[in-house]
Design a protein around this motif. Structure first.
Motif, mmCIF file in Angstrom:
data_model
loop_
_atom_site.group_PDB
_atom_site.id
_atom_site.type_symbol
_atom_site.label_atom_id
_atom_site.label_comp_id
_atom_site.label_asym_id
_atom_site.label_seq_id
_atom_site.Cartn_x
_atom_site.Cartn_y
_atom_site.Cartn_z
ATOM 1 N N UNK A 21 0.822 -1.203 0.000
ATOM 2 C CA UNK A 21 0.000 0.000 0.000
ATOM 3 C C UNK A 21 0.862 1.262 0.000
ATOM 4 N N UNK A 22 1.984 1.224 0.722
ATOM 5 C CA UNK A 22 2.889 2.375 0.731
ATOM 6 C C UNK A 22 3.426 2.642 -0.660
ATOM 7 N N UNK A 23 3.786 1.577 -1.377
ATOM 8 C CA UNK A 23 4.298 1.753 -2.738
ATOM 9 C C UNK A 23 3.217 2.302 -3.661
ATOM 10 N N UNK A 24 1.990 1.796 -3.513
ATOM 11 C CA UNK A 24 0.907 2.241 -4.392
ATOM 12 C C UNK A 24 0.543 3.709 -4.162
ATOM 13 N N UNK A 25 0.627 4.157 -2.895
ATOM 14 C CA UNK A 25 0.229 5.528 -2.569
ATOM 15 C C UNK A 25 1.397 6.499 -2.627
ATOM 16 N N UNK A 26 2.599 5.978 -2.753
ATOM 17 C CA UNK A 26 3.755 6.845 -2.805
ATOM 18 C C UNK A 26 4.078 7.489 -1.479
ATOM 19 N N UNK A 27 3.866 6.765 -0.376
ATOM 20 C CA UNK A 27 4.165 7.275 0.959
ATOM 21 C C UNK A 27 5.127 6.308 1.630
ATOM 22 N N UNK A 28 5.642 6.699 2.790
ATOM 23 C CA UNK A 28 6.553 5.820 3.508
ATOM 24 C C UNK A 28 5.781 4.647 4.111
ATOM 25 N N UNK A 29 6.505 3.558 4.318
ATOM 26 C CA UNK A 29 5.846 2.405 4.932
ATOM 27 C C UNK A 29 5.442 2.713 6.366
ATOM 28 N N UNK A 30 6.199 3.590 7.028
ATOM 29 C CA UNK A 30 5.830 3.971 8.391
ATOM 30 C C UNK A 30 4.417 4.547 8.429
ATOM 31 N N UNK A 31 4.063 5.317 7.392
ATOM 32 C CA UNK A 31 2.730 5.916 7.318
ATOM 33 C C UNK A 31 1.648 4.842 7.278
ATOM 34 N N UNK A 32 1.814 3.842 6.400
ATOM 35 C CA UNK A 32 0.778 2.811 6.282
ATOM 36 C C UNK A 32 0.763 1.891 7.495
ATOM 37 N N UNK A 33 1.942 1.593 8.065
ATOM 38 C CA UNK A 33 1.985 0.764 9.265
ATOM 39 C C UNK A 33 1.258 1.450 10.415
ATOM 40 N N UNK A 34 1.506 2.768 10.591
ATOM 41 C CA UNK A 34 0.858 3.514 11.670
ATOM 42 C C UNK A 34 -0.662 3.494 11.503
ATOM 43 N N UNK A 35 -1.140 3.714 10.283
ATOM 44 C CA UNK A 35 -2.589 3.710 10.039
ATOM 45 C C UNK A 35 -3.186 2.333 10.305
ATOM 46 N N UNK A 36 -2.535 1.267 9.798
ATOM 47 C CA UNK A 36 -3.047 -0.084 10.005
ATOM 48 C C UNK A 36 -3.064 -0.445 11.489
ATOM 49 N N UNK A 37 -1.994 -0.091 12.221
ATOM 50 C CA UNK A 37 -1.943 -0.433 13.645
ATOM 51 C C UNK A 37 -3.076 0.230 14.416
ATOM 52 N N UNK A 38 -3.353 1.489 14.102
ATOM 53 C CA UNK A 38 -4.446 2.173 14.809
ATOM 54 C C UNK A 38 -5.791 1.527 14.477
ATOM 55 N N UNK A 39 -5.980 1.160 13.222
ATOM 56 C CA UNK A 39 -7.235 0.513 12.831
ATOM 57 C C UNK A 39 -7.380 -0.853 13.493
ATOM 58 N N UNK A 40 -6.265 -1.594 13.647
ATOM 59 C CA UNK A 40 -6.328 -2.874 14.354
ATOM 60 C C UNK A 40 -6.617 -2.668 15.839
ATOM 61 N N UNK A 41 -5.951 -1.666 16.441
ATOM 62 C CA UNK A 41 -6.173 -1.397 17.863
ATOM 63 C C UNK A 41 -7.634 -1.054 18.150
ATOM 64 N N UNK A 42 -8.281 -0.379 17.234
ATOM 65 C CA UNK A 42 -9.683 0.045 17.443
ATOM 66 C C UNK A 42 -10.675 -0.997 16.963
#
Length: 497
Positions: free
Chosen positions: A52-73
């Motif tokens: 997803x980071x590659x597809x959106x052109x963002x850092x992997x840290x960005x997608x990991x942070x978003x996924x972790x918050x969504x999993x936590x909630x």
């Protein structure tokens, strides 16, 4: 430019965060909203954080942070060997952030009292800044803030804060700051012929707070209360909030019709009146009516709530004595306010109650939702004691008389045959009468579209039948803006005729 993930393109997941919003938070919100709306269905597998980071052109840290918050909630599941999937959730329709068209929205579920309060209209529409710059012309009930000595007030507050801040940090008496109560008793006695002691004065958070307190303490649910028709919406709201029934009693050139009130609600517990300057019609209650009202209250074991909201501003002759000053039976609760005399944000008003009600009102005030901060009370005391209040009232009386005359003159020049404006000998507004059959609510809406803030007379009536009219406040509008405002109002009214 926003980028779109091919894997999530079908649901429109894009990244285009507003300035100051972290990209990871924005991605989290976009995926969460898609899950809540049903666009990402339960069990659907999502791209890996790396993909997803590659597809959106963002850092992997960005997608990991978003996924972790969504999993936590609880929005996503992430299991070894299974990747990241949408959690198996039962999403209630109300949780979806998709906006429904107004036509299919259900009305809010309110209590009977809540629905009744929501139906109390005080104006059809509040005109925001219209054509040009500056506030709209002719707001009703607003004082001349451009003429208020704000710098002087600031110095008074600062001086009081320096001198006695420590003593003002403690709990205060529920009836209010004692020196201010003494100043109010002296002022009301001199200016309004009110008969009282400081013990009978309660400082409240504005006139509306005083009306609400009086209604709660004097009325039980189901009781009847006489209400001037047309009359002040705030009093009607206070009566409804107490669970009582406002009974519309007609007003004529002599004020409230006491005989009509007796016929409509002979067992009423309270009568709300504005005898010195009836709102909104501006008539003065005659002496025979005042005496008849007091006699009714005495014999019916009822109370009269006298709202003396703008008695300082009478331009012909001296201010009229209060109804309370005629009361020999302890039946009048007097309501006054500094909001229209000084500035609305001050939110300081006062009640003057009969001796037998002092303890009950003090107890009611103790449990009220809001109390007036002690610093503002002390500063107002100094403002009165130093003579600033009296000088300000004298200046405003002259200024408002000039602005009212300018409004009437401009209206007669620009609105002849469209709106008949009646000169006012007191108060902060005038009434403009529309031709019979015209909808004053629609006229107020058109005026708002032209940057003119007027109130329809019908919005203050519980029962229809009176000639249509518009309320135009003159106190807060400088003379140059009065001419411009009248021209805009003429354009609004003539366009519809």
């Amino acid at each position: 430019m926003s980028r779109q993930s091919p894997s999530l393109a079908a649901v429109g997941i894009t990244l285009d965060p507003a300035p100051g919003i972290a990209v990871s938070r924005h991605l989290y919100e976009r995926i969460r909203d898609a899950i809540l709306s049903g666009q990402l269905r339960p069990g659907l597998r999502l791209p890996s954080s790396r993909a997803l980071a590659a597809e959106l052109g963002v850092s992997r840290t960005t997608t990991v942070t978003a996924y972790e918050r969504l999993r936590d909630e609880g929005y996503l599941d992430g299991r070894v060997g299974a990747g990241t999937t949408v959690a198996l959730l039962q999403i209630p329709p109300a949780a979806a952030p998709v906006h429904q068209p107004p036509a299919v929205r259900r009305p809010p579920r309110l209590s009977a009292q809540g629905a009744a309060l929501a139906g109390v209209r005080w104006r059809i529409r509040h005109a925001m800044d219209g054509p040009g710059s500056g506030p709209p012309a002719f707001p009703v009930g607003r004082p001349a803030l451009d003429a208020f000595p704000a710098e002087l007030w600031g110095k008074v507050v600062a001086r009081r804060a320096r001198r006695s801040a420590g003593s003002l940090l403690r709990y205060q008496h529920p009836a209010g700051y004692r020196p201010l109560r003494e100043a109010i008793a002296a002022y009301a006695g001199m200016a309004r012929a009110v008969r009282c002691t400081p013990e009978q004065v309660l400082v409240v958070g504005g006139a509306q707070a005083g009306l609400s307190l009086a209604a709660r303490l004097l009325l039980d649910p189901g009781d009847d209360a006489w209400m001037e028709n047309p009359g002040y919406y705030g009093a009607r709201g206070a009566i409804i909030a107490a669970g009582a029934t406002p009974v519309p009693v007609p007003v004529d050139e002599d004020g409230l019709d006491i005989a009509a009130g007796k016929a409509l609600a002979p067992r009423a517990r309270v009568a709300y009146v504005t005898p010195s300057h009836q709102f909104p019609l501006g008539v003065t209650m005659s002496l025979p009516r005042r005496l008849a009202l007091l006699e009714w209250a005495r014999t019916a074991d009822a109370y009269v709530v006298e709202d003396d909201y703008d008695s300082e501003y009478r331009y012909v002759g001296d201010p009229l004595p209060s109804l309370q000053g005629l009361d020999g039976s302890g039946r009048v609760v007097y309501v006054g306010s500094f909001s229209k005399v000084l500035f609305p944000a001050l939110r300081i008003g006062y009640l003057i109650v009969p001796d037998e009600l002092v303890d009950a009102f003090a107890a009611g005030q103790r449990f009220a939702a809001a109390h007036v901060p002690a610093l503002e009370q002390a500063a107002l005391t100094d403002f009165i004691a130093d003579g600033h209040f009296a000088r300000h009232v004298r200046r405003m009386r002259a200024l408002y008389a000039e602005r009212g005359a300018a409004l009437v003159q401009a209206a007669r020049r620009e609105l002849d045959g469209v709106l008949s404006v009646t000169p006012a000998h007191a108060g902060l507004h005038v009434i403009g009468w529309l031709p019979d059959g015209m909808d004053d609510g629609a006229a107020a809406l058109r005026a708002a579209e032209h940057g003119v803030d007027v109130q329809p007379l019908s919005a203050h009536a519980q029962e229809p039948g009176r000639r249509p009219g518009l309320l135009l406040g003159h106190a807060a509008t400088p003379e140059p803006d009065i001419v411009t405002g009248i021209q805009r109002l003429a354009a609004a009214l003539t366009a519809a005729s």
